[in-house]
Design a protein around this motif. Structure first.
Motif, PDB file in Angstrom:
ATOM      1  N   HIS A 136      47.281  97.699  90.308  1.00  0.00           N
ATOM      2  CA  HIS A 136      47.484  97.124  89.057  1.00  0.00           C
ATOM      3  C   HIS A 136      48.530  97.853  88.216  1.00  0.00           C
ATOM      4  CE1 HIS A 136      44.398  94.147  89.318  1.00  0.00           C
ATOM      5  NE2 HIS A 136      43.488  94.910  89.917  1.00  0.00           N
ATOM      6  N   LYS A 137      48.662  99.037  88.276  1.00  0.00           N
ATOM      7  CA  LYS A 137      49.641  99.868  87.462  1.00  0.00           C
ATOM      8  C   LYS A 137      51.081  99.489  87.941  1.00  0.00           C
ATOM      9  CE  LYS A 137      51.235 104.547  86.954  1.00  0.00           C
ATOM     10  NZ  LYS A 137      51.294 105.855  87.186  1.00  0.00           N
ATOM     11  N   ASN A 138      51.327  99.083  89.367  1.00  0.00           N
ATOM     12  CA  ASN A 138      52.490  98.880  89.659  1.00  0.00           C
ATOM     13  C   ASN A 138      52.738  97.312  89.909  1.00  0.00           C
ATOM     14  OD1 ASN A 138      54.004 101.426  90.109  1.00  0.00           O
ATOM     15  ND2 ASN A 138      52.199 101.628  91.197  1.00  0.00           N
ATOM     16  N   LYS A 139      51.850  96.684  89.390  1.00  0.00           N
ATOM     17  CA  LYS A 139      51.873  95.019  89.387  1.00  0.00           C
ATOM     18  C   LYS A 139      52.308  94.682  90.724  1.00  0.00           C
ATOM     19  CE  LYS A 139      52.660  94.328  84.450  1.00  0.00           C
ATOM     20  NZ  LYS A 139      53.600  93.578  83.660  1.00  0.00           N
ATOM     21  N   SER A 140      51.598  94.865  91.866  1.00  0.00           N
ATOM     22  CA  SER A 140      51.871  94.648  93.198  1.00  0.00           C
ATOM     23  C   SER A 140      50.439  94.367  93.940  1.00  0.00           C
ATOM     24  CB  SER A 140      52.765  95.444  93.774  1.00  0.00           C
ATOM     25  OG  SER A 140      52.322  96.726  93.856  1.00  0.00           O
ATOM     26  N   PRO A 177      47.888  88.255  88.046  1.00  0.00           N
ATOM     27  CA  PRO A 177      48.667  88.035  87.138  1.00  0.00           C
ATOM     28  C   PRO A 177      49.911  87.133  87.932  1.00  0.00           C
ATOM     29  CG  PRO A 177      47.741  89.651  86.470  1.00  0.00           C
ATOM     30  CD  PRO A 177      47.155  89.756  87.717  1.00  0.00           C
ATOM     31  N   ASP A 179      53.140  87.784  87.604  1.00  0.00           N
ATOM     32  CA  ASP A 179      54.124  88.403  87.883  1.00  0.00           C
ATOM     33  C   ASP A 179      54.011  89.495  88.863  1.00  0.00           C
ATOM     34  OD1 ASP A 179      52.419  89.777  86.063  1.00  0.00           O
ATOM     35  OD2 ASP A 179      54.010  90.732  84.973  1.00  0.00           O
ATOM     36  N   TYR A 180      52.896  89.590  89.220  1.00  0.00           N
ATOM     37  CA  TYR A 180      52.596  90.641  90.445  1.00  0.00           C
ATOM     38  C   TYR A 180      53.324  90.486  91.692  1.00  0.00           C
ATOM     39  CZ  TYR A 180      48.652  93.055  88.340  1.00  0.00           C
ATOM     40  OH  TYR A 180      47.878  93.858  87.356  1.00  0.00           O
ATOM     41  N   SER A 195      56.264  86.698  94.610  1.00  0.00           N
ATOM     42  CA  SER A 195      55.452  87.232  93.460  1.00  0.00           C
ATOM     43  C   SER A 195      54.270  86.094  93.831  1.00  0.00           C
ATOM     44  CB  SER A 195      56.330  86.862  92.304  1.00  0.00           C
ATOM     45  OG  SER A 195      56.587  85.513  91.957  1.00  0.00           O
TER      46      SER A 195
END
Length: 244
Positions: A136-140, A177, A179-180, A195
């Protein structure tokens, strides 16, 4: 003049040509603790050299599932890095040092600072034990063979279920989300990542209804994986043959 911020997170995307497999190396640079996702036995020397060059301490070798197209590098990495533990889903049926369940987390680095944390999300369908890992921190999200770029894992062998896979992707991945970034275990067209929004919008299989998806998957007519006969027995041992 303000001091430059020191990066706390390392990420490398590595590729194995024969099986078109992506391996991911993540590290917390404050502690030098690292983990590797989906290592391949044929590229262990390359990966180990990189880990050593960067002065990293490999803590975990993580497999998203029991692979049928290559032999995992977990066992060989454990020999080179004795503190490394192999990790796989508790539903995989494979041998490992650590079993993870849906909703659990894998962490490297120190709590209270800026550790690298992966949320484990069970995404069965390609196999019973498929697990995706979310940063989650790096949106991936590292999706293994569940969700690929403009595709998904096949469901015609090894406990495959198109119905389960559709549910997994729609409820566990497409709820992230938009944008992940999506980092799959394979790509056969030279693409590096996607994405969530792209796959929700453009994936030709997963923009269809459940019934249409099941029909598509039933008619892929794919050839048998070349390495399955040697890969499956080895990977059920998760690369740690001979350990108690």
């Amino acid at each position: 003049m303000e001091p430059k911020s020191i990066p706390q997170y390392l990420f490398r995307q590595l590729f194995e040509n024969e099986s078109s497999t992506y391996t991911y190396l993540l590290a917390d640079l404050a502690t030098k603790q690292a983990l590797i996702i989906d290592p391949v036995v044929d590229t262990v020397e390359r990966d180990a050299k990189l880990i050593q060059q960067l002065g990293l301490k490999l803590r975990y070798a993580v497999n998203t599932h029991v692979h049928a197209d290559h032999i995992t590098g977990s066992g060989e990495l454990k020999k080179k890095f004795p503190d490394c533990k192999s990790v796989i889903s508790n539903e995989s049926g494979a041998k490992a040092d650590i079993y993870v369940k849906d909703g659990e987390v894998i962490q490297i680095g120190e709590t209270g600072k800026t550790p690298v944390i992966l949320e484990c999300r069970a995404t069965p369908g390609h196999t019973n034990g498929c697990m995706s890992f979310v940063s989650h921190k790096n949106k991936s999200v590292f999706t293994g063979d569940a969700l690929l770029i403009r595709g998904c894992g096949r469901t015609d062998f090894q406990q495959g279920s198109s119905d389960k896979l559709y549910t997994s992707i729609q409820t566990k991945l497409f709820t992230l989300p938009d944008d992940y970034r999506v980092y799959p275990a394979h790509d056969y067209t030279g693409q590096l990542c996607s994405s969530i929004l792209e796959e929700k919008t453009h994936n030709p299989r997963l923009t269809k209804s459940r019934d249409e998806f099941i029909q598509i998957m039933a008619n892929l007519k794919l050839s048998h994986p070349k390495q399955i006969d040697k890969a499956l027995p080895a990977n059920l041992m998760c690369g740690i043959q001979g350990d108690d």
